[in-house]
Design a protein around this motif. Sequence first.
Motif, PDB file in Angstrom:
ATOM      1  N   ASP A  71      40.563  10.582 -18.896  1.00 22.56           N
ATOM      2  CA  ASP A  71      39.933  10.323 -20.197  1.00 22.56           C
ATOM      3  C   ASP A  71      39.648   8.841 -20.421  1.00 22.56           C
ATOM      4  O   ASP A  71      39.605   8.351 -21.547  1.00 22.56           O
ATOM      5  CB  ASP A  71      40.766  10.916 -21.338  1.00 22.56           C
ATOM      6  CG  ASP A  71      40.834  12.431 -21.244  1.00 22.56           C
ATOM      7  OD1 ASP A  71      39.966  13.026 -20.557  1.00 22.56           O
ATOM      8  OD2 ASP A  71      41.750  13.022 -21.836  1.00 22.56           O
ATOM      9  N   GLY A  72      39.424   8.150 -19.332  1.00 20.76           N
ATOM     10  CA  GLY A  72      38.989   6.763 -19.374  1.00 20.76           C
ATOM     11  C   GLY A  72      37.625   6.665 -18.724  1.00 20.76           C
ATOM     12  O   GLY A  72      36.865   7.639 -18.701  1.00 20.76           O
ATOM     13  N   ARG A  73      37.324   5.506 -18.183  1.00 24.47           N
ATOM     14  CA  ARG A  73      36.072   5.314 -17.441  1.00 24.47           C
ATOM     15  C   ARG A  73      36.373   4.596 -16.137  1.00 24.47           C
ATOM     16  O   ARG A  73      37.264   3.753 -16.069  1.00 24.47           O
ATOM     17  CB  ARG A  73      35.072   4.482 -18.256  1.00 24.47           C
ATOM     18  CG  ARG A  73      34.575   5.186 -19.498  1.00 24.47           C
ATOM     19  CD  ARG A  73      33.461   4.419 -20.179  1.00 24.47           C
ATOM     20  NE  ARG A  73      33.981   3.189 -20.784  1.00 24.47           N
ATOM     21  CZ  ARG A  73      33.200   2.206 -21.250  1.00 24.47           C
ATOM     22  NH1 ARG A  73      31.884   2.307 -21.169  1.00 24.47           N
ATOM     23  NH2 ARG A  73      33.739   1.130 -21.791  1.00 24.47           N
ATOM     24  N   GLY A  74      35.609   4.948 -15.102  1.00 17.34           N
ATOM     25  CA  GLY A  74      35.753   4.301 -13.811  1.00 17.34           C
ATOM     26  C   GLY A  74      34.421   4.278 -13.086  1.00 17.34           C
ATOM     27  O   GLY A  74      33.581   5.156 -13.277  1.00 17.34           O
ATOM     28  N   VAL A  75      34.235   3.256 -12.276  1.00 13.15           N
ATOM     29  CA  VAL A  75      33.019   3.139 -11.477  1.00 13.15           C
ATOM     30  C   VAL A  75      33.324   2.322 -10.224  1.00 13.15           C
ATOM     31  O   VAL A  75      34.228   1.485 -10.223  1.00 13.15           O
ATOM     32  CB  VAL A  75      31.866   2.501 -12.297  1.00 13.15           C
ATOM     33  CG1 VAL A  75      32.080   1.020 -12.552  1.00 13.15           C
ATOM     34  CG2 VAL A  75      30.514   2.743 -11.639  1.00 13.15           C
ATOM     35  N   ASN A 132      37.423  -2.842   2.680  1.00 12.40           N
ATOM     36  CA  ASN A 132      38.632  -2.469   1.948  1.00 12.40           C
ATOM     37  C   ASN A 132      38.250  -2.050   0.537  1.00 12.40           C
ATOM     38  O   ASN A 132      37.116  -2.272   0.101  1.00 12.40           O
ATOM     39  CB  ASN A 132      39.609  -3.651   1.896  1.00 12.40           C
ATOM     40  CG  ASN A 132      40.252  -3.910   3.228  1.00 12.40           C
ATOM     41  OD1 ASN A 132      40.902  -3.036   3.782  1.00 12.40           O
ATOM     42  ND2 ASN A 132      40.051  -5.103   3.767  1.00 12.40           N
ATOM     43  N   HIS A 133      39.191  -1.479  -0.169  1.00 11.67           N
ATOM     44  CA  HIS A 133      38.989  -0.999  -1.533  1.00 11.67           C
ATOM     45  C   HIS A 133      39.891  -1.821  -2.444  1.00 11.67           C
ATOM     46  O   HIS A 133      41.097  -1.901  -2.215  1.00 11.67           O
ATOM     47  CB  HIS A 133      39.360   0.478  -1.581  1.00 11.67           C
ATOM     48  CG  HIS A 133      39.308   1.089  -2.947  1.00 11.67           C
ATOM     49  ND1 HIS A 133      39.434   2.434  -3.139  1.00 11.67           N
ATOM     50  CD2 HIS A 133      39.153   0.575  -4.176  1.00 11.67           C
ATOM     51  CE1 HIS A 133      39.365   2.709  -4.430  1.00 11.67           C
ATOM     52  NE2 HIS A 133      39.204   1.581  -5.084  1.00 11.67           N
ATOM     53  N   PHE A 134      39.290  -2.402  -3.492  1.00 14.12           N
ATOM     54  CA  PHE A 134      40.029  -3.193  -4.464  1.00 14.12           C
ATOM     55  C   PHE A 134      39.763  -2.611  -5.844  1.00 14.12           C
ATOM     56  O   PHE A 134      38.615  -2.575  -6.295  1.00 14.12           O
ATOM     57  CB  PHE A 134      39.597  -4.664  -4.414  1.00 14.12           C
ATOM     58  CG  PHE A 134      39.835  -5.291  -3.063  1.00 14.12           C
ATOM     59  CD1 PHE A 134      41.080  -5.791  -2.729  1.00 14.12           C
ATOM     60  CD2 PHE A 134      38.818  -5.349  -2.122  1.00 14.12           C
ATOM     61  CE1 PHE A 134      41.313  -6.343  -1.475  1.00 14.12           C
ATOM     62  CE2 PHE A 134      39.029  -5.914  -0.877  1.00 14.12           C
ATOM     63  CZ  PHE A 134      40.287  -6.408  -0.548  1.00 14.12           C
ATOM     64  N   ALA A 135      40.823  -2.138  -6.503  1.00 14.55           N
ATOM     65  CA  ALA A 135      40.695  -1.507  -7.814  1.00 14.55           C
ATOM     66  C   ALA A 135      41.251  -2.441  -8.883  1.00 14.55           C
ATOM     67  O   ALA A 135      42.337  -3.002  -8.717  1.00 14.55           O
ATOM     68  CB  ALA A 135      41.437  -0.177  -7.837  1.00 14.55           C
ATOM     69  N   PHE A 136      40.510  -2.570  -9.982  1.00  9.68           N
ATOM     70  CA  PHE A 136      40.878  -3.466 -11.068  1.00  9.68           C
ATOM     71  C   PHE A 136      41.014  -2.661 -12.356  1.00  9.68           C
ATOM     72  O   PHE A 136      40.059  -2.008 -12.793  1.00  9.68           O
ATOM     73  CB  PHE A 136      39.801  -4.545 -11.251  1.00  9.68           C
ATOM     74  CG  PHE A 136      39.590  -5.378 -10.016  1.00  9.68           C
ATOM     75  CD1 PHE A 136      40.328  -6.528  -9.799  1.00  9.68           C
ATOM     76  CD2 PHE A 136      38.667  -4.986  -9.046  1.00  9.68           C
ATOM     77  CE1 PHE A 136      40.147  -7.288  -8.647  1.00  9.68           C
ATOM     78  CE2 PHE A 136      38.472  -5.739  -7.898  1.00  9.68           C
ATOM     79  CZ  PHE A 136      39.215  -6.893  -7.697  1.00  9.68           C
ATOM     80  N   LEU A 137      42.190  -2.713 -12.955  1.00  6.91           N
ATOM     81  CA  LEU A 137      42.428  -2.059 -14.233  1.00  6.91           C
ATOM     82  C   LEU A 137      41.935  -2.995 -15.328  1.00  6.91           C
ATOM     83  O   LEU A 137      42.342  -4.163 -15.390  1.00  6.91           O
ATOM     84  CB  LEU A 137      43.921  -1.767 -14.407  1.00  6.91           C
ATOM     85  CG  LEU A 137      44.333  -0.971 -15.621  1.00  6.91           C
ATOM     86  CD1 LEU A 137      43.697   0.426 -15.616  1.00  6.91           C
ATOM     87  CD2 LEU A 137      45.854  -0.849 -15.675  1.00  6.91           C
ATOM     88  N   VAL A 138      41.013  -2.498 -16.165  1.00 10.91           N
ATOM     89  CA  VAL A 138      40.379  -3.314 -17.198  1.00 10.91           C
ATOM     90  C   VAL A 138      40.435  -2.576 -18.537  1.00 10.91           C
ATOM     91  O   VAL A 138      40.631  -1.370 -18.586  1.00 10.91           O
ATOM     92  CB  VAL A 138      38.909  -3.652 -16.838  1.00 10.91           C
ATOM     93  CG1 VAL A 138      38.838  -4.422 -15.522  1.00 10.91           C
ATOM     94  CG2 VAL A 138      38.056  -2.386 -16.752  1.00 10.91           C
ATOM     95  N   SER A 163      32.867  -2.220 -20.251  1.00  9.61           N
ATOM     96  CA  SER A 163      31.484  -2.250 -20.738  1.00  9.61           C
ATOM     97  C   SER A 163      30.776  -3.519 -20.288  1.00  9.61           C
ATOM     98  O   SER A 163      29.629  -3.472 -19.823  1.00  9.61           O
ATOM     99  CB  SER A 163      31.454  -2.143 -22.266  1.00  9.61           C
ATOM    100  OG  SER A 163      31.931  -0.881 -22.678  1.00  9.61           O
ATOM    101  N   THR A 164      31.463  -4.652 -20.389  1.00 12.42           N
ATOM    102  CA  THR A 164      30.855  -5.935 -20.004  1.00 12.42           C
ATOM    103  C   THR A 164      30.581  -5.987 -18.509  1.00 12.42           C
ATOM    104  O   THR A 164      29.498  -6.391 -18.078  1.00 12.42           O
ATOM    105  CB  THR A 164      31.779  -7.094 -20.421  1.00 12.42           C
ATOM    106  OG1 THR A 164      31.973  -7.037 -21.838  1.00 12.42           O
ATOM    107  CG2 THR A 164      31.190  -8.433 -20.044  1.00 12.42           C
ATOM    108  N   ARG A 204      24.764  -3.308 -13.707  1.00 13.73           N
ATOM    109  CA  ARG A 204      23.397  -2.803 -13.910  1.00 13.73           C
ATOM    110  C   ARG A 204      22.382  -3.934 -13.966  1.00 13.73           C
ATOM    111  O   ARG A 204      21.299  -3.816 -13.384  1.00 13.73           O
ATOM    112  CB  ARG A 204      23.342  -1.937 -15.162  1.00 13.73           C
ATOM    113  CG  ARG A 204      24.100  -0.617 -14.962  1.00 13.73           C
ATOM    114  CD  ARG A 204      24.006   0.293 -16.140  1.00 13.73           C
ATOM    115  NE  ARG A 204      24.717  -0.350 -17.256  1.00 13.73           N
ATOM    116  CZ  ARG A 204      24.954   0.206 -18.409  1.00 13.73           C
ATOM    117  NH1 ARG A 204      24.519   1.413 -18.669  1.00 13.73           N
ATOM    118  NH2 ARG A 204      25.628  -0.429 -19.338  1.00 13.73           N
ATOM    119  N   ALA A 205      22.726  -5.044 -14.627  1.00 11.77           N
ATOM    120  CA  ALA A 205      21.800  -6.181 -14.721  1.00 11.77           C
ATOM    121  C   ALA A 205      21.503  -6.767 -13.340  1.00 11.77           C
ATOM    122  O   ALA A 205      20.394  -7.246 -13.091  1.00 11.77           O
ATOM    123  CB  ALA A 205      22.366  -7.253 -15.648  1.00 11.77           C
ATOM    124  N   ALA A 206      22.488  -6.717 -12.456  1.00 12.31           N
ATOM    125  CA  ALA A 206      22.300  -7.235 -11.096  1.00 12.31           C
ATOM    126  C   ALA A 206      21.558  -6.251 -10.203  1.00 12.31           C
ATOM    127  O   ALA A 206      21.232  -6.573  -9.059  1.00 12.31           O
ATOM    128  CB  ALA A 206      23.653  -7.581 -10.479  1.00 12.31           C
TER     129      ALA A 206
END
Length: 138
Positions: free
Chosen positions: A101-105, A59-65, A71-72, A78-80
Amino acid sequence: MAVSLNHTIVHARDSDASAAFLAGMMNLPAPSTLGPFVVVQVGETSLDFLQTDEVIHPNHFAFLVSEEEFSTIFDRIRAAGLRYWADPFHQQPGQINHWDDGRGVYFDDPNGHILEILTRPYGSGGLDAAHPNPLLLS
């Protein structure tokens, strides 16, 4: 009373490890146990992990942050050493997107569920955004 999503069940091979992964990546409160479920509270909604030996359908779970949270969390990804993509179809590896104009990954949890973090809701930048959401262009 307004309608709101209370919880959803997330199938996992190891519900304790999967819930701990999500809580750790997102800096959420430690999971709790309720009957057969390992519960991660996400705002007013909970993700209730249920262990199974059956086939897991991702499934796909999207979290608005916030930008700071993005950044955190992205640093944790990346650290993992986790693979990540700018899109849900895994076509743009090692990149993030700037839709609206935001960021997503996007990145996968240990069960293959697709997790997404984004700083702007889909379509919120409209067509005037420097990077309009591709869904607006189709």
